[in-house]
Design a protein around this motif. Structure first.
Motif, PDB file in Angstrom:
ATOM      1  N   LEU A 178      47.003  64.898 -15.895  1.00 50.97           N
ATOM      2  CA  LEU A 178      48.147  63.995 -15.970  1.00 50.97           C
ATOM      3  C   LEU A 178      47.661  62.558 -16.175  1.00 50.97           C
ATOM      4  N   PRO A 179      48.550  61.672 -16.615  1.00 48.30           N
ATOM      5  CA  PRO A 179      48.119  60.314 -16.980  1.00 48.30           C
ATOM      6  C   PRO A 179      47.417  59.580 -15.838  1.00 48.30           C
ATOM      7  N   GLN A 180      46.400  58.799 -16.210  1.00 51.98           N
ATOM      8  CA  GLN A 180      45.719  57.939 -15.258  1.00 51.98           C
ATOM      9  C   GLN A 180      46.387  56.563 -15.282  1.00 51.98           C
ATOM     10  N   LEU A 181      46.288  55.831 -14.175  1.00 47.56           N
ATOM     11  CA  LEU A 181      46.908  54.513 -14.102  1.00 47.56           C
ATOM     12  C   LEU A 181      46.028  53.488 -14.813  1.00 47.56           C
ATOM     13  N   GLU A 182      45.911  53.657 -16.116  1.00 43.73           N
ATOM     14  CA  GLU A 182      45.110  52.731 -16.921  1.00 43.73           C
ATOM     15  C   GLU A 182      45.755  52.611 -18.300  1.00 43.73           C
ATOM     16  N   TYR A 183      46.220  51.423 -18.618  1.00 40.60           N
ATOM     17  CA  TYR A 183      46.884  51.210 -19.897  1.00 40.60           C
ATOM     18  C   TYR A 183      45.908  51.379 -21.061  1.00 40.60           C
ATOM     19  N   VAL A 184      46.391  51.985 -22.136  1.00 39.04           N
ATOM     20  CA  VAL A 184      45.606  52.060 -23.361  1.00 39.04           C
ATOM     21  C   VAL A 184      45.465  50.667 -23.971  1.00 39.04           C
TER      22      VAL A 184
END
Length: 310
Positions: A185-191
């Motif tokens: 699932l998504p990590q808390l890090e913006y692309v």
């Protein structure tokens, strides 16, 4: 040192919050003030003809602001987060190349996170998928959900027990990768660093009242007739579209399984449950700046956050 190209200096803005909180009006206000365009992140607004039950904003009410990723699919088409991620990121890149801030808005938290955050999708194995789908057909979603809970409690907590499609996908990924599905699932890090999330906060009691009112307005506006038309277009065969809140309940009503009042009430209950799940997605994300839904200066508050990343 950061580049001064349009893409690197143009912010990405995402408006999040529970359904019926007032995200749409804030997104329009921000797009107007920033000279941006709207990017839909609601999974069900991807479907043509699903207008009333998804609260899709009519063209006449869009203030002349271009909207992207609406009405792309027929109700027979499946929708996947992986496909959506690709579509949305291409639209966002094009807008930023033109110096136009994309303003993302919609109720699908996973879709929003998949676009904004670092989120790589595991591959798929058709034979393995078919095996789990056969298990689903024989044993049912509840049984498979219990098996998922044994293997990955976090994933099971995030997936509804009746969502057979996502349960199958989770079990497939676990078997394919040897890792928990929750680890993908998504990590808390913006692309993209120039990204902000603005959350619309609203009192729970008021939110529940607004959900009740919204559902009543949808039924009064012709939701049953909309579903009847979409059934002629193959809605019942659509693996994704047929599961939409409101549509699922009206399908049951038209099949004679629910009265109209029961369909309406179950839609209210399901929408309130959905709103709680939405909030669960966002409550632990420290990057979100929350503004009160009725704050007179909410647009200025949001713009101040956006200005900080420009």
């Amino acid at each position: 040192m950061a580049s001064d190209s349009p893409r690197s200096t143009t912010p990405i803005v995402a408006i999040v919050g529970p359904t019926a909180a007032g995200k749409t009006s804030l997104s329009l206000d921000l797009a107007e003030r920033l000279g941006g365009e709207i990017v839909n992140t609601d999974a069900m607004q991807l479907y043509r003809g699903m207008d009333i039950g998804t609260a899709k904003l009519p063209v006449a009410e869009r203030r002349g602001i271009p909207h992207h990723l609406l009405d792309l699919l027929t109700v027979r088409d499946p929708a996947t987060v992986a496909e959506f991620q690709g579509w949305a990121r291409r639209v966002i890149a094009d807008l930023r190349d033109e110096g136009k801030p994309p303003v993302l808005v919609g109720g699908s938290a996973l879709y929003t996170r998949a676009v904004l955050d670092r989120f790589e999708f595991p591959g798929t194995d058709p034979a393995l998928r078919a095996t789990w789908e056969a298990e689903l057909a024989v044993r049912g979603a509840a049984d498979l959900h219990a098996r998922l809970a044994e293997r990955d409690a976090e994933a099971a907590a995030r997936i509804q027990p009746d969502n057979g499609r996502r349960i199958v996908r989770a079990l497939e990924v676990i078997e394919l990768t040897g890792r928990p599905f929750s680890a993908t699932l998504p990590q808390l890090e913006y692309v993209e660093p120039a990204t902000v999330q603005i959350g619309v906060r609203i009192d729970r009691e008021l939110l529940e009242q607004r959900i009740q009112q919204r559902v009543e307005e949808m039924f009064d506006a012709g939701l049953v007739d909309e579903v009847r038309r979409l059934l002629d277009d193959g809605l019942a065969e659509g693996r994704t579209a047929s599961r939409a809140i409101g549509y699922q309940q009206v399908i049951a009503h038209l099949a004679g399984d629910l009265t109209l009042d029961e369909a309406r009430e179950r839609t209210v209950i399901a929408t309130r449950q959905f709103a709680r799940r939405q909030l669960a997605w966002w409550k632990n994300d420290p990057r979100i700046t929350w503004v009160e839904h009725d704050a007179p200066d909410r647009v200025d508050q949001a713009l101040a956050v956006v200005a900080a990343v420009m």
